[in-house]
Design a protein around this motif. Structure first.
Motif, PDB file in Angstrom:
ATOM      1  N   MET A   1       0.861  -1.307   0.118  1.00  0.00           N
ATOM      2  CA  MET A   1      -0.027  -0.032   0.214  1.00  0.00           C
ATOM      3  C   MET A   1       0.820   1.187   0.066  1.00  0.00           C
ATOM      4  O   MET A   1       1.972   1.031   0.099  1.00  0.00           O
ATOM      5  N   VAL A   2       0.284   2.514  -0.264  1.00  0.00           N
ATOM      6  CA  VAL A   2       1.037   3.619  -0.518  1.00  0.00           C
ATOM      7  C   VAL A   2       0.140   4.856   0.398  1.00  0.00           C
ATOM      8  O   VAL A   2      -0.871   4.699   0.481  1.00  0.00           O
ATOM      9  N   PHE A   3       0.799   5.832   0.832  1.00  0.00           N
ATOM     10  CA  PHE A   3       0.249   7.115   1.080  1.00  0.00           C
ATOM     11  C   PHE A   3      -0.039   7.768  -0.016  1.00  0.00           C
ATOM     12  O   PHE A   3       1.332   8.097  -0.755  1.00  0.00           O
ATOM     13  N   GLU A   4      -1.312   8.279  -0.557  1.00  0.00           N
ATOM     14  CA  GLU A   4      -1.192   9.449  -1.629  1.00  0.00           C
ATOM     15  C   GLU A   4      -1.812  10.571  -0.904  1.00  0.00           C
ATOM     16  O   GLU A   4      -2.369  10.754   0.144  1.00  0.00           O
ATOM     17  N   PHE A   5      -0.991  11.757  -1.114  1.00  0.00           N
ATOM     18  CA  PHE A   5      -1.180  13.071  -0.397  1.00  0.00           C
ATOM     19  C   PHE A   5      -2.149  13.825  -1.085  1.00  0.00           C
ATOM     20  O   PHE A   5      -2.188  15.233  -0.454  1.00  0.00           O
ATOM     21  N   SER A   6      -2.957  13.747  -1.995  1.00  0.00           N
ATOM     22  CA  SER A   6      -3.675  14.932  -2.656  1.00  0.00           C
ATOM     23  C   SER A   6      -4.562  15.433  -1.249  1.00  0.00           C
ATOM     24  O   SER A   6      -4.787  16.884  -1.411  1.00  0.00           O
ATOM     25  N   MET A   7      -5.263  14.849  -0.678  1.00  0.00           N
ATOM     26  CA  MET A   7      -6.264  15.413   0.361  1.00  0.00           C
ATOM     27  C   MET A   7      -5.217  15.971   1.669  1.00  0.00           C
ATOM     28  O   MET A   7      -5.666  17.183   1.946  1.00  0.00           O
ATOM     29  N   ILE A   8      -4.307  15.167   2.097  1.00  0.00           N
ATOM     30  CA  ILE A   8      -3.307  15.968   2.971  1.00  0.00           C
ATOM     31  C   ILE A   8      -2.904  17.242   2.699  1.00  0.00           C
ATOM     32  O   ILE A   8      -2.511  17.954   3.550  1.00  0.00           O
ATOM     33  N   ARG A   9      -2.551  17.423   1.278  1.00  0.00           N
ATOM     34  CA  ARG A   9      -1.956  18.774   0.852  1.00  0.00           C
ATOM     35  C   ARG A   9      -2.791  19.734   0.716  1.00  0.00           C
ATOM     36  O   ARG A   9      -2.370  20.990   0.627  1.00  0.00           O
ATOM     37  N   LEU A  10      -4.013  19.655   0.926  1.00  0.00           N
ATOM     38  CA  LEU A  10      -4.945  20.615   0.660  1.00  0.00           C
ATOM     39  C   LEU A  10      -4.410  21.977   1.748  1.00  0.00           C
ATOM     40  O   LEU A  10      -4.355  21.655   2.802  1.00  0.00           O
ATOM     41  N   GLY A  11      -4.607  22.933   1.113  1.00  0.00           N
ATOM     42  CA  GLY A  11      -4.362  24.213   1.777  1.00  0.00           C
ATOM     43  C   GLY A  11      -3.051  24.620   1.687  1.00  0.00           C
ATOM     44  O   GLY A  11      -2.483  25.747   1.813  1.00  0.00           O
ATOM     45  N   THR A  12      -2.004  23.780   1.131  1.00  0.00           N
ATOM     46  CA  THR A  12      -0.643  24.063   0.938  1.00  0.00           C
ATOM     47  C   THR A  12      -0.539  24.764  -0.372  1.00  0.00           C
ATOM     48  O   THR A  12      -1.503  24.631  -1.356  1.00  0.00           O
TER      49      THR A  12
END
Ligand code: GLC
Ligand code: CA
Length: 632
Positions: free
Chosen positions: A325-336
Motif C-alpha cells: 500500500m501507499v500514502f497518496e497525498f492529494s487530500m492531506i496537502r489541501l491548503g498548501t
C-alpha cells in the motif's frame, strides 16, 4: 431548514440494486453478526490499525527531554488497549538529525538518545507479545552526509563508491561563472545540488544538502540497501517498513533543466525529473523480491506528486509485487501552496474539494487487485482537528469535530493509519508561539527564505501558513497527563520541543474512562470498524451530496447480504455535519434502500455526551452519525 432539494434514491445510488450473491448460504449465515469470518483470507494489514510513533515526542523514560524506545515500550499497553495492531516507528537510526532522523548516518545503529539496537529487539518482542506488529521507517532515497558510504563516495572521483551517489560536473554560464548541472529546486526551499570543493563536482540532494541522494542506478548500491538496511532489520524480527519517498529512486538520467515556471527564482520545481522515473517500477519490484517478499514483510510507501489514480495503481496492484500500500497525498496537502515554491502560503479550499480527493482514492481500487490507505495526520502535517475540524471555537466544538473526524476516518475503506495524539484530538501549537518554537528544517528554511526576500507581506503570510500547516505541530510532546510535569511526557527541565500550553485540557489521563472523550470514542470506533470490516474496511464507497458545503455524506456497501438474503447488501450510511450550523438530516431508510423498520442507528458522535437524538433529528454542529440497514 430547506427541504431536501437534491433527493437521493436507491436507484441512483445503487445501479445494481439486486446483485447476484456468489456466497453460499452457510457463509452468509456465519457472517450475520459481522464480516470477519468471510474476510479471514485477507492479509492482516488490511483491517489492521496502524499507529505512527514519532520517537522524539512520544515518551521520555530517562528525563533527558527526548522520547525514547524504552518510553515507547512503557506505553505499549495503552496502544494495545486503544485497538492498535501495528506500530510504525519513525526513524530511530543513528543520525545527525538534520531532518529528524530522515538523514541516516548508520542504518544498523540506533541514535543514542533513543536507545540501542537491543531496545528495538525488545520493542519487537513486546509488540509481538501483545499481538501487535512493528514496522520501521526506511529512508533509502538518501543518506546523511555523515554516512560512511557518502564519506567514501566523496573522498575521490575514483572511489569504488563514487557512483553510489549522483555526482555531476559543473556547468558555466555565459559570464564563465560556475552553475549547477540543472536548475532544479528541491524540498525545504533548497536547490538540489551542492558543490564539493574537494573533488570539484556537484552532488544531488532532493532534500537538504545534508541528505545526498543514493544512486539507485548502481546495482551494488541497491544490493547494499536491501542487505544492510532492510534484511538486517527483518532478520532481527521487525515486520516491515514504511518506505520514505518511495517513488523518487529512479531519476530521469538526462539531467536536463526544468522549464522555468517562476522567473523570480534561480531554481525551478522539477518533480517530473525525479518522481516516478523510468526505472521506478523495476527498482521497487526488485526491492520486493530481494528484501520484502522473502520475509512476507508489510510495506507502505510514501508516494508524493502523483497525477492521479492511474499512476498510483501500478505501485499497489497485488499481482505486480511492488508495495502492499501507499500514502497518496492529494487530500492531506489541501491548503498548501504546493511542495516547492509557496508551500506555506495558505490556499483556502472548500469541503467539496476535500470530498473529491477522498472519493477518488476510496474508489480507485474497485475492480482491481490494489489497496488503499486512510489517514489525515502524520509527522509532516498540522493537526487534523486544527486543519479540517474546529479547534478554535471552544471545547465543545473541538471535541465534536475531533469525534466527527474520527468517525470519518474509521468508516473509510483501506488500511487505517493513526498518528500519535490524533486519538485524543491534539491540536496545533498555540498561535501566539513565535517562529523560535518551530524547529523543523522545512519551517525554518521557508521562513528564512521569506525573510530574506524583504517582503513583509510574504513573511506574514508564511507565518500564517506555518501556523496551520507546519510539520512542527505534530512533533511537540505527547500529552499524557494534565497534572504532571511536561504533560507527563518527560521529567526534564527542558524538552526538545515545547509542551503545548493546553495540555491540562487535552491529555490521555483526563480522557481515559470518560465516555464523552475523543479517546473513548476512538476506542469504540475501532471496535466497530473491526466488527464490520466488510462494510468499513472493504466496503464500496459511494459519495452523496458532493457539492454540499457543510454536510459530508456517503454510503459504504459490503459484498455481503443482509442476513444472507440475496440482493440486500449490508450498508452503512455516514452522515456528518462539518460546520457550526445545525444541518438537516438525511432520509435514512430511503438512502439505505430499506424499510423504515430496517434502518438502525449504529453510533453518533454525541454518544456519551447526551441522549441520542431520533433517527431523523437535525444534526448538531459537528455531529456525525452512522446508520445501517442491518441490525448492529
Ligand atoms: C519524507 C518524510 C519527511 C522527510 C522527507 C525526507 O517526506 O516523511 O519527514 O523530511 O521524506 O526524508
Ligand atoms: Ca529520553
Amino acid at each position: 431548514m430547506a427541504e431536501n432539494a437534491d433527493k437521493i434514491t436507491p436507484a441512483t445510488l445503487y445501479p445494481n440494486h439486486v446483485s447476484s450473491s456468489k456466497l453460499t448460504n452457510g457463509l452468509c449465515h456465519q457472517t450475520e453478526q459481522n464480516g470477519t469470518q468471510l474476510l479471514g483470507k485477507e492479509p492482516w494489514w488490511k483491517a489492521g490499525v496502524f499507529y505512527q510513533v514519532y520517537p522524539a515526542s512520544f515518551m521520555d523514560s530517562n528525563g533527558d527531554g527526548w522520547g525514547d524506545i524504552p518510553g515507547l515500550i512503557s506505553k505499549l499497553d495503552y496502544l494495545s488497549d486503544l485497538g492498535v495492531d501495528c506500530v510504525w516507528l519513525s526513524p530511530v537510526f543513528d543520525s545527525p538529525q538534520a531532518d529528524m532522523g530522515y538523514d541516516v548516518r548508520d542504518y544498523q545503529a540506533i541514535y543514542a538518545p533513543y536507545g540501542t539496537a537491543e531496545d528495538v529487539d525488545r520493542l519487537t518482542e513486546e509488540c509481538h507479545r501483545r499481538g501487535m506488529k512493528l514496522i520501521l521507517d526506511l529512508v533509502v532515497n538518501h543518506t546523511s552526509v555523515e554516512h560512511a558510504w557518502f564519506q567514501e563516495s566523496r573522498s575521490s572521483k575514483t572511489s569504488p563508491k563514487r557512483d553510489w551517489y549522483i555526482w555531476k560536473p559543473a556547468r558555466y554560464n555565459s559570464q564563465g561563472e560556475r552553475i549547477p548541472p540543472t536548475n532544479w529546486r528541491g524540498y525545504f526551499a533548497c536547490p538540489t545540488w551542492t558543490w564539493d570543493e574537494e573533488t570539484q563536482e556537484y552532488y544531488l540532494h532532493l532534500y537538504a544538502p545534508d541528505q545526498p541522494d543514493l544512486n539507485w542506478e548502481n546495482p551494488d548500491c541497491r544490493d547494499a540497501i536491501y542487505k544492510e538496511t532492510m534484511r538486517f532489520w527483518l532478520d532481527r524480527g521487525v515486520d516491515g517498513f514504511r518506505i520514505d519517498t518511495v517513488n523518487k529512486y529512479s531519476k530521469r538520467t538526462e539531467y536536463q533543466d526544468a522549464p522555468v515556471t517562476d522567473p523570480r527564482w534561480e531554481s525551478q520545481p522539477a518533480p517530473e525529473m525525479w518522481c516516478n522515473g523510468p526505472r521506478i517500477h523495476e527498482f521497487i519490484h526488485e526491492m520486493n523480491e530481494k528484501a520484502l517478499a522473502p520475509y512476507q514483510a508489510v510495506s507502505v510507501g510514501e508516494l508524493s506528486n502523483m497525477a492521479g489514480p492511474a499512476d498510483v495503481l501500478p505501485y499497489v496492484g497485488a499481482a505486480r509485487r511492488e508495495l502492499d500500500m501507499v500514502f497518496e497525498f492529494s487530500m492531506i496537502r489541501l491548503g498548501t501552496g504546493g511542495g516547492f515554491g509557496p508551500k506555506y502560503i495558505y490556499q483556502p479550499y472548500t469541503l467539496p474539494t476535500l470530498k473529491r480527493h477522498v472519493a477518488r482514492f476510496q474508489t480507485f481500487i474497485e475492480g482491481t487487485d490494489g489497496w488503499t490507505t486512510v489517514f489525515c495526520e502524520n509527522h509532516d502535517n498540522g493537526r487534523a482537528v486544527s486543519r479540517f475540524g474546529d479547534s478554535g471555537s471552544g471545547a465543545e466544538l473541538w471535541r465534536a469535530s475531533a469525534r466527527t473526524l474520527a468517525l470519518w476516518q474509521a468508516t473509510l475503506t483501506g488500511t487505517l493509519f493513526l498518528y500519535q495524539g490524533q486519538e485524543i484530538g491534539m491540536v496545533n501549537m498555540p498561535a501566539a508561539w513565535g517562529i523560535e518554537e518551530y524547529k523543523d528544517v522545512e519551517s525554518r528554511n521557508f521562513y528564512a527564505d521569506a525573510s530574506a526576500s524583504g517582503d513583509r507581506d510574504r513573511v506574514d503570510k508564511t507565518m500564517h501558513g506555518l501556523r496551520i500547516l507546519a510539520r512542527d505541530h505534530s512533533r511537540i510532546p505527547f500529552q499524557w497527563d494534565g497534572e504532571a510535569r511536561n504533560a507527563g511526557f518527560s521529567d526534564a527541565d527542558e524538552t526538545w520541543m515545547r509542551v503545548h500550553d493546553g495540555y491540562r485540557d487535552i491529555n490521555v489521563k483526563k480522557q481515559t474512562g470518560d465516555p464523552a472523550s475523543v479517546l473513548e470514542f476512538w476506542r469504540r470506533l475501532l471496535k466497530i470498524r473491526k466488527k464490520y470490516p466488510d462494510v468499513f474496511v472493504h466496503g464500496v464507497f459511494r459519495s452523496l451530496r458532493d457539492e454540499d458545503l457543510q454536510r459530508y455524506v456517503y454510503v459504504k456497501e459490503s459484498k455481503l447480504d443482509v442476513n444472507g438474503k440475496p440482493g440486500t447488501k449490508r450498508r452503512a450510511l455516514v452522515v456528518m455535519n462539518w460546520s457550526k450550523e445545525v444541518q438537516e438530516p438525511e432520509n435514512v431508510n430511503e438512502v439505505l434502500g430499506c424499510s423504515a423498520e430496517s434502518a438502525h442507528f449504529l453510533v453518533s458522535t454525541t454518544d456519551g455526551c447526551r441522549e441520542r437524538a431520533q433517527l431523523d433529528a437535525a444534526l448538531e454542529p459537528w455531529e456525525g452519525r452512522i446508520y445501517t440497514n442491518f441490525q448492529p
